[in-house]
Design an enzyme around this catalytic site. Structure first.
Site, mmCIF file in Angstrom:
data_model
loop_
_atom_site.group_PDB
_atom_site.id
_atom_site.type_symbol
_atom_site.label_atom_id
_atom_site.label_comp_id
_atom_site.label_asym_id
_atom_site.label_seq_id
_atom_site.Cartn_x
_atom_site.Cartn_y
_atom_site.Cartn_z
ATOM 1 N N LEU A 196 62.161 -42.733 -4.881
ATOM 2 C CA LEU A 196 62.691 -43.071 -3.555
ATOM 3 C C LEU A 196 63.089 -41.798 -2.813
ATOM 4 C CD1 LEU A 196 63.943 -44.930 -1.367
ATOM 5 C CD2 LEU A 196 65.996 -45.049 -2.812
ATOM 6 N N ASP A 197 64.082 -41.111 -3.340
ATOM 7 C CA ASP A 197 64.568 -39.844 -2.802
ATOM 8 C C ASP A 197 64.907 -38.958 -3.986
ATOM 9 O OD1 ASP A 197 65.868 -37.704 -1.653
ATOM 10 O OD2 ASP A 197 67.564 -38.860 -0.915
ATOM 11 N N PRO A 198 63.970 -38.084 -4.372
ATOM 12 C CA PRO A 198 62.744 -37.709 -3.671
ATOM 13 C C PRO A 198 61.572 -38.650 -3.961
ATOM 14 C CG PRO A 198 62.987 -36.385 -5.643
ATOM 15 C CD PRO A 198 64.213 -37.244 -5.571
#
Length: 399
Positions: free
Chosen positions: A130-132
């Site tokens: 997702l993030d990253p």
């Protein structure tokens, strides 16, 4: 470039914590060679049952030695373990010529092994969650659209912000819901952040001290910078002729989070490693995640580019489709809530990671390091595929 080791179709998924979700199920639909490694065989079997995958993947007890013995050239190892354990896993993959994938940032210890991995003909996929992960896809897509509208050689200034957070779907007094290990959350807050603000690089030792309000689709959140944003200017392929006024990748929290965490911050300022570890245990006990909790994931990435004109104090060149002093802007928003079947965090981390593994299996990734999709065309492909899998997000473009 060394020849790519052909994938066997066998996938070793290691760990079944809070971020393991429907991505694992998607892999089970794609290949019948999935093995789930967990602390014990029983825990692995319980996880498969929870995910509705009993009989579709083999449950196994994880140790590095046990995994290494089962690895064959062309297998894929997917690590859901803490990032500190990735270097040892990758070393085993290089020795056995097995591919490696994770959703974490690329550590120095992993980066050091990339030349050996490339020489062995294996893929090292990282930053594919997702993030990253999805944040990279959004940024690549926005930058490519802006470049097409404005041109690489046109003098311009820009503001790029990328904020992501896992938060409770129903706000609570703590203003947070742990979607990964509390110790990891606390240690991230202890790490300095570097970003660009007002056209100048800034560094903050305590990221939460740079917290500010941020409006997303009419809703007020609190955001702060995270890690080192500056290298991503080059990774996102922003033109050198464009001047960054703001460039920050950071964390998003519910409005009121800063005040709710006052006592936590006091301990972060003065505590040593042992004290922070104890604090993490206290927070885990005080704010447990239950089966009835519902989480929410918000990822907001925006890019605004302005061509100088008479209204902004510069001469500027006329750009087809973008007049002098005109702003081009684009934004992506992913805003999902978990349900009784799966948390939003598990969905958003495991699905892009599984998609990346599928691209390893089909041979479309080259030997060496890949960070999610590293080009705009590949990013558009990944976004289209994630959308087809039911991961919903919106794109807005003006100018």
């Amino acid at each position: 470039m060394p020849d790519l080791v052909p994938a066997t179709g066998t996938v070793h998924w290691i760990g079944a914590g809070l971020s393991t979700g429907s991505g694992l199920a998607a892999l089970c639909e794609h290949t019948d060679g999935v093995r789930l490694w967990h602390r014990t065989v029983e825990r692995a079997a319980e996880a498969l049952d929870r995910l509705g995958l009993t009989g579709r993947a083999e449950p196994l007890a994880y140790t590095l030695d046990a995994l290494t013995e089962r690895l064959a050239p062309g297998d894929v190892v997917v690590s859901m373990l803490p990032a500190s354990e990735h270097a040892a896993l990758l070393a085993a993959c290089v020795a056995r010529r097995a591919h490696f994938a994770c959703s974490s940032y690329v550590s120095d210890a992993v980066l050091e092994q990339v030349p050996a991995a490339t020489g062995a003909g294996i893929v090292v996929l990282a930053e594919a969650g997702l993030d990253p992960g999805i944040d990279h896809l959004f940024a690549h897509s926005l930058v490519a659209r802006a470049r097409q509208a404005i041109g690489d050689d046109t003098a311009a200034s820009y503001r790029l912000t990328s904020y992501c957070g896992g938060i409770p779907a129903v706000p609570d007094d703590f203003r947070y819901r742990f979607s990964w290990a509390p110790l990891g959350v606390l240690n991230a807050l202890r790490s300095p952040a570097r970003y660009i603000e007002n056209g100048t690089e800034s560094v903050v030792d305590r990221p939460w001290e740079a917290t500010r309000e941020h409006l997303v689709d009419g809703e007020t959140f609190e955001v702060y910078p995270n890690r080192d944003s500056v290298p991503f200017i080059e990774q996102y392929e922003l033109p050198r002729a464009w001047k960054p006024l703001t460039f920050v990748r950071g964390t998003l929290r519910l409005d009121g989070w800063l005040r709710a965490w006052d006592t936590v911050f006091e301990q972060l300022r003065t505590g040593d490693d042992a004290g922070i570890a104890a604090l993490a245990q206290e927070l885990a006990a005080a704010h447990p995640t239950t089966d009835t909790d519902r989480d929410r994931v918000v990822l907001a990435v925006s890019l605004e580019v302005q061509v100088p004109g008479s209204g902004t104090g510069g001469a500027g060149d006329q750009v087809e489709g973008v007049g002098n002093g005109t702003v081009w802007s684009g934004s992506y928003l992913l805003d999902l809530e978990g349900d009784e079947e799966e948390s939003a965090m598990a969905r958003c981390v495991s699905r892009p990671l599984a998609l990346g593994v599928r691209h390893i299996l089909d041979g479309s990734l080259s030997p060496g390091l890949s960070r999610a999709a590293e080009t705009a065309p590949r990013s558009e492909e990944w976004l289209r595929e994630l959308g087809d899998q039911g991961l919903e997000f919106t794109l807005r473009v003006e100018g």
